[in-house]
Design a protein around this motif. Structure first.
Motif, short mmCIF file in Angstrom:
data_model
loop_
_atom_site.label_atom_id
_atom_site.label_comp_id
_atom_site.label_asym_id
_atom_site.label_seq_id
_atom_site.Cartn_x
_atom_site.Cartn_y
_atom_site.Cartn_z
N SER A 79 0.86 -1.19 0.00
CA SER A 79 0.00 0.00 0.00
C SER A 79 0.88 1.23 0.00
N GLN A 80 0.25 2.36 -0.22
CA GLN A 80 1.03 3.60 -0.25
C GLN A 80 1.72 3.84 1.08
N VAL A 81 0.95 3.60 2.15
CA VAL A 81 1.51 3.93 3.48
C VAL A 81 2.62 2.97 3.89
N ASN A 82 2.54 1.73 3.43
CA ASN A 82 3.59 0.76 3.80
C ASN A 82 4.80 0.82 2.87
N ALA A 83 4.66 1.52 1.73
CA ALA A 83 5.80 1.63 0.80
C ALA A 83 6.91 2.45 1.46
N HIS A 84 8.14 2.20 1.05
CA HIS A 84 9.29 2.98 1.54
C HIS A 84 9.51 4.15 0.59
N PRO A 85 10.21 5.19 0.95
CA PRO A 85 10.90 5.44 2.20
C PRO A 85 9.93 5.70 3.37
N HIS A 86 10.44 5.39 4.59
CA HIS A 86 9.71 5.70 5.82
C HIS A 86 10.44 6.81 6.56
N GLY A 87 9.64 7.59 7.32
CA GLY A 87 10.24 8.76 7.96
C GLY A 87 10.05 8.81 9.46
N ASP A 88 10.66 9.82 10.07
CA ASP A 88 10.56 10.04 11.51
C ASP A 88 9.38 10.98 11.79
N CYS A 89 9.25 11.42 13.06
CA CYS A 89 8.12 12.29 13.42
C CYS A 89 8.27 13.67 12.78
N ALA A 90 9.49 14.18 12.76
CA ALA A 90 9.68 15.56 12.31
C ALA A 90 9.74 15.68 10.78
N GLY A 91 9.73 14.56 10.08
CA GLY A 91 9.81 14.59 8.62
C GLY A 91 11.18 15.02 8.12
N LYS A 92 12.21 14.74 8.91
CA LYS A 92 13.55 15.16 8.51
C LYS A 92 14.44 13.99 8.13
N ILE A 93 14.04 12.80 8.58
CA ILE A 93 14.87 11.61 8.32
C ILE A 93 14.05 10.62 7.50
N VAL A 94 14.67 10.06 6.46
CA VAL A 94 13.98 9.00 5.69
C VAL A 94 14.89 7.80 5.53
N VAL A 95 14.26 6.63 5.45
CA VAL A 95 15.03 5.38 5.41
C VAL A 95 14.42 4.45 4.37
N VAL A 96 15.28 3.77 3.61
CA VAL A 96 14.85 2.61 2.82
C VAL A 96 15.56 1.39 3.38
N HIS A 97 14.89 0.25 3.34
CA HIS A 97 15.39 -0.92 4.06
C HIS A 97 15.08 -2.19 3.29
N ASN A 98 16.04 -3.08 3.23
CA ASN A 98 15.81 -4.43 2.72
C ASN A 98 16.19 -5.38 3.86
N GLY A 99 15.30 -6.30 4.20
CA GLY A 99 15.59 -7.22 5.31
C GLY A 99 14.40 -7.29 6.25
N VAL A 100 14.63 -7.81 7.42
CA VAL A 100 13.54 -7.95 8.40
C VAL A 100 14.06 -7.58 9.79
N ILE A 101 13.33 -6.68 10.48
CA ILE A 101 13.71 -6.33 11.85
C ILE A 101 12.90 -7.23 12.78
N ASN A 102 13.57 -8.20 13.39
CA ASN A 102 12.84 -9.20 14.19
C ASN A 102 12.22 -8.61 15.45
N ASN A 103 12.89 -7.63 16.07
CA ASN A 103 12.37 -7.09 17.34
C ASN A 103 11.62 -5.77 17.15
N PHE A 104 11.00 -5.60 15.97
CA PHE A 104 10.41 -4.28 15.70
C PHE A 104 9.23 -3.99 16.61
N GLN A 105 8.51 -5.07 17.02
CA GLN A 105 7.33 -4.79 17.85
C GLN A 105 7.73 -4.19 19.20
N LYS A 106 8.76 -4.77 19.79
CA LYS A 106 9.25 -4.28 21.08
C LYS A 106 9.75 -2.83 20.92
N LEU A 107 10.53 -2.60 19.87
CA LEU A 107 11.06 -1.25 19.64
C LEU A 107 9.94 -0.25 19.40
N ARG A 108 8.94 -0.69 18.67
CA ARG A 108 7.81 0.20 18.35
C ARG A 108 7.05 0.60 19.62
#
Ligand code: G6P
Length: 595
Positions: A79-108
């Motif tokens: 979906s549009q919202v799940n597509a990369h790049p993803h950003g931070d709260c302030a809209g200043k940092i963007v990231v593209v990523h290949n792979g899987v973050i296993n502990n993302f739920q805890k971090l989130r």
């Protein structure tokens, strides 16, 4: 699998990123996006193909640095919202990523508790928020601290408004830096940057690179490291369609050349025989062949070859299964076969094997790939860049490497070996004959096109060929196809035979011939239409089967080569008649970098 690209230099980043992304399309993806930095950050992404993204890009996206991504959904739907790049709260940092973050739920959860808000379902989104949390004026440092908290696999590029460089990092997922002239590139795959440069640096696990237009700095745990610059010998011309309708057809037609190039390289002392595979004794002892997908079918054929010519048992394993076996994995030598050299299951198995002290030889097509760097010995196949998701020429090149190994260290006498080498040298011509005989194959495709279910059967060394033929058909034409050992069909699968379930039978002129004839009679008695692949001069099978595809005579051990090429064409023409997107089959990826 996801593909990532980055650019920093003096040109407009948008068109360059989109062009780089177009070379990653064959990896398989469901959405894509770019972010460009010119003062502010502009992100543009959607669940569309790269071309569609380009066509709907609003005018005026300007900036000479940017990052881009093709996403193959793992966490959250396309979906549009799940597509990369993803950003931070302030809209200043963007990231593209290949792979899987296993502990993302805890971090989130942690980050949410600290006031960060998330908008996507992805694992990736925690990364820009972590970087935001730790940023105190040094982006590379913030990325390093953030990654310390991350468990999983990643190749990432981070871009921040106002920061002079892009930051790239990897762990268990490939990432290269392309070196240009007052501009630099980052990508998950070499072909993405080949339009612009053939000089690359391969990042290693835990490397963090800071890339500006003029400079590339790589650090590891805070200390600077020197990474070698490699010159890539493939040109973009090798990777273009060259007048063919699809990459797959072009790659099928390149196979005579691939066989010739491989034999040339292995035979004519470019690499001396001992240099190529190393000492023979470990190959003749207890040996394991390990791979995934099409490469696994090459491994299965390798087992027949090596057992036949060495006279010793050889084990084959699917890498994805091997990783979950508890038994003692000690073998004298393992050969992993991997076109890309990046398949996560294969790399995991390699770690396990090396950890147990087993020397590993990698047969791979990609110079500098992770497998090539992890293995004790590397044998390169000479297929050139393979763009189509469905593997064709890389498979045939893998077979040539296995033939070479089998002949090199076989216990057969010299005259028998010379005879086989002569026959091997005739293979380019034989394959060309198959390609020239495609009118019959096209006709057979017309017969298959309306069915929903098919079976492919073979025996002995052609059992894996039947598996490969079925895999090709299902992956690009979406017709359900099962590859079977011909003798096994009667143990259950006969229940599915009938006029609605055609069978493709691969009949070789070897000791399986009579049993194959019996099998075809049994299948016909259950009313399944039969398309048979037979060697030139065979008069008998034609009387039993509904349609016959004739391939040139070869020694039985080489029959998988001509038979496979015929089945590749059968799959291709069937998929074409069904109007399928042949080079980009749905849900599939060229190189599967997650397990
Ligand atoms: C993916 C590709 C297949 C390939 C398999 C193994 O599934 O779509 O075509 O056979 O990975 O890839 P490898 O690069 O390890 O040979």
């Amino acid at each position: 699998m996801c593909g990532i690209v980055g650019y920093i230099g003096e040109k407009q980043a948008g068109p360059i990123l989109l062009n780089c992304l177009s070379w990653l399309e064959c990896r398989g993806y469901d959405s894509c996006g770019i972010a460009v930095a010119g003062g502010d950050l502009t992100v543009y992404k959607n669940a569309v193909r790269v071309k569609a993204l380009e066509e709907t890009l609003p005018p005026g996206i300007k900036g000479t640095a940017g990052i881009g991504h093709t996403r193959w959904a793992t966490h959250g739907e396309p979906s549009q919202v799940n597509a990369h790049p993803h950003g931070d709260c302030a809209g200043k940092i963007v990231v593209v990523h290949n792979g899987v973050i296993n502990n993302f739920q805890k971090l989130r959860q942690q980050l949410s508790g600290e006031g960060h808000s998330f908008i996507s379902e992805t694992d990736t989104e925690v990364i820009p928020h972590l970087v935001e949390k730790y940023y105190d004026g040094d982006l590379a440092k913030a990325v390093a601290i953030a990654l310390d908290e991350v468990v999983g696999s990643y190749a990432i590029i981070v871009m921040m408004a106002g920061e002079p460089g892009l930051v790239a990092a990897r762990k268990d997922s490939p990432l290269i830096i392309g070196i240009g002239d007052r501009e630099n590139y980052i990508a998950s795959d070499v072909p993405a940057v080949l339009d612009y440069t053939n000089r690359v640096i391969y990042l290693e696990d835990d490397d963090i690179g800071v890339i500006t237009a003029d400079d590339v700095k790589v650090t590891r745990q805070g200390a600077g490291v020197d990474r070698k610059r490699h010159r890539i010998l493939w040109s973009m011309e090798d990777a273009r369609k060259g007048g063919y309708g699809h990459f797959m057809l072009k790659e099928i037609h390149e196979q005579p050349k691939v066989i010739r190039d491989t034999i040339q390289a292995y035979l004519l002392a470019e690499e001396s025989t001992e240099d190529l595979f190393g000492p023979g004794d470990t190959y003749r002892a207890s040996m394991l062949l390990l791979a995934c997908g099409t490469s696994y079918h090459a491994a299965m054929i390798g087992k027949y070859l090596l057992e036949e010519l060495f006279g010793t048992p050889v084990r084959t394993e699917l890498a994805s299964e091997f990783n979950y076996h508890g038994y003692n994995i000690a073998v004298d030598r393992a050969i992993v076969i991997t076109q890309s050299g990046e398949t996560a299951d294969v790399l995991k198995a390699m770690k396990r094997l090396t950890g147990a002290g087993c020397p590993v030889t990698a047969i791979t097509n990609v110079m500098g790939s992770t497998a090539s760097r992890m293995a004790q010995r590397v044998v390169y196949t000479r297929a050139g860049p393979e763009i189509s998701v469905a593997a064709t020429k890389s498979f045939i090149a893998q077979l040539m490497a296995l033939y070479w190994l089998a002949l090199l260290y076989s216990k057969i006498d010299i005259s028998q070996r010379d005879n086989l080498v002569t026959k091997m040298r005739q293979l380019p011509g034989k394959v060309q004959q198959v390609l020239d005989n495609d009118a019959v194959i096209l006709k057979c495709a017309g017969q298959l096109v309306g069915y929903d279910h098919t079976f492919f059967v073979g025996r002995g060394i052609n059992f894996p060929v039947a598996m490969e033929g079925a895999l090709k058909l299902k992956e690009i034409s979406y017709i359900h196809a099962e590859g079977y050992a011909a003798g096994e069909l009667k143990h259950g699968t006969f229940a599915l035979l009938g006029r609605e379930a055609p069978v493709v039978a691969v009949v070789a002129q070897d000791d399986t011939y009579e049993a194959m004839l019996t099998g075809i009679k049994e299948i016909k008695a259950r009313h399944s239409p039969v398309i048979a692949l037979v060697a030139e001069g065979d008069e008998t099978v034609g009387e039993l089967a509904d349609t016959v595809i004739t391939v040139p005579q070869t020694d039985a051990i080489f029959s998988p080569v001509v038979n496979t090429v015929a089945l590749q064409l059968l799959a291709y023409y069937t998929a074409k008649q069904r109007g399928c997107p042949i080079d980009f089959p749905r849900n599939l990826a060229k190189s599967v970098t997650v397990d």
